[in-house]
Design a protein around this motif. Structure first.
Motif, PDB file in Angstrom:
ATOM      1  N   ARG A 104       0.998  -1.237   0.096  1.00  0.00           N
ATOM      2  CA  ARG A 104      -0.229  -0.369   0.038  1.00  0.00           C
ATOM      3  C   ARG A 104       0.845   1.455  -0.336  1.00  0.00           C
ATOM      4  N   PRO A 105       0.135   2.215  -0.480  1.00  0.00           N
ATOM      5  CA  PRO A 105       1.047   3.329  -0.554  1.00  0.00           C
ATOM      6  C   PRO A 105       1.681   3.938   0.475  1.00  0.00           C
ATOM      7  N   ILE A 106       2.376   5.018   1.380  1.00  0.00           N
ATOM      8  CA  ILE A 106       3.156   6.056   2.000  1.00  0.00           C
ATOM      9  C   ILE A 106       1.892   7.474   2.120  1.00  0.00           C
ATOM     10  N   VAL A 107       1.417   7.247   2.189  1.00  0.00           N
ATOM     11  CA  VAL A 107       0.706   8.748   2.524  1.00  0.00           C
ATOM     12  C   VAL A 107       0.772  10.007   2.845  1.00  0.00           C
ATOM     13  N   ASP A 126       6.600  10.135   1.322  1.00  0.00           N
ATOM     14  CA  ASP A 126       5.984   9.484   0.281  1.00  0.00           C
ATOM     15  C   ASP A 126       6.246   8.464  -0.944  1.00  0.00           C
ATOM     16  N   ALA A 127       5.360   7.576  -1.095  1.00  0.00           N
ATOM     17  CA  ALA A 127       5.506   6.489  -2.214  1.00  0.00           C
ATOM     18  C   ALA A 127       4.832   5.897  -2.744  1.00  0.00           C
ATOM     19  N   LEU A 143       7.906   1.911  12.513  1.00  0.00           N
ATOM     20  CA  LEU A 143       8.922   2.219  11.987  1.00  0.00           C
ATOM     21  C   LEU A 143       9.970   3.168  10.703  1.00  0.00           C
ATOM     22  N   THR A 144      10.869   3.659  10.498  1.00  0.00           N
ATOM     23  CA  THR A 144      11.115   4.925   9.764  1.00  0.00           C
ATOM     24  C   THR A 144      11.617   4.478   8.263  1.00  0.00           C
ATOM     25  N   VAL A 145      10.780   4.532   7.753  1.00  0.00           N
ATOM     26  CA  VAL A 145      11.413   3.696   6.576  1.00  0.00           C
ATOM     27  C   VAL A 145      12.611   5.374   5.189  1.00  0.00           C
ATOM     28  N   ALA A 146      13.189   4.817   4.549  1.00  0.00           N
ATOM     29  CA  ALA A 146      13.800   5.129   3.289  1.00  0.00           C
ATOM     30  C   ALA A 146      13.671   4.923   1.940  1.00  0.00           C
TER      31      ALA A 146
END
Length: 148
Positions: A104-107, A126-127, A143-146
């Protein structure tokens, strides 16, 4: 007092051992367990041969004293086993550095990702769905993502 000692028998040691182990449940600390085990051993050995009360008390003292190094050895082995798995009880920390694909997207900087059998809350840029992300930090259950 000596009459009490002279009447020591197999059943007295077995009951004493069970009482000590039951007390361990009320006051955990793994101290009474070993004394209870020593009393049970004296009771079981008293079934095989009938030692005098002096010998029974001596056996109890020896077994109780031998239990301390035995316990330390077991505790040391358990500590070494947990040292082999530094992420035991730190599941989120074990995810740092791993790469996953978003379902699912990051919004607005927030989203979720399914990792194995768990859905984790994530924050990051956002991705769209299908993007590859890397876990860069774990903070509790978030969690923190890149982007990769």
């Amino acid at each position: 007092m000596t009459e009490m000692f002279t009447t020591l028998g197999t059943w007295n040691w077995l009951i004493f051992g069970i009482i000590l182990m039951a007390l361990e449940l009320l006051a955990p600390g793994v101290f009474l367990f070993w004394l209870g085990l020593a009393a049970l051993l004296v009771g079981l050995l008293s079934f095989a041969f009938h030692p005098s009360w002096q010998t029974q008390i001596l056996m109890f003292a020896v077994f109780a004293a031998a239990a301390v190094p035995l316990w330390r050895r077991i505790a040391r082995n358990n500590a070494a086993a947990s040292a082999n798995n530094p992420f035991l009880n730190k599941r989120a920390d074990a995810l740092v550095g791993r790469v996953f694909t978003l379902e699912r997207p990051i919004v607005d900087g927030r989203g979720t990702v399914r990792i194995d059998d768990t859905v984790w809350r994530i924050s990051g840029p956002d991705a769209p769905a299908g993007s590859r992300i890397r876990i860069v930090r774990a903070d509790g259950a978030s969690l923190t993502v890149a982007l990769v």
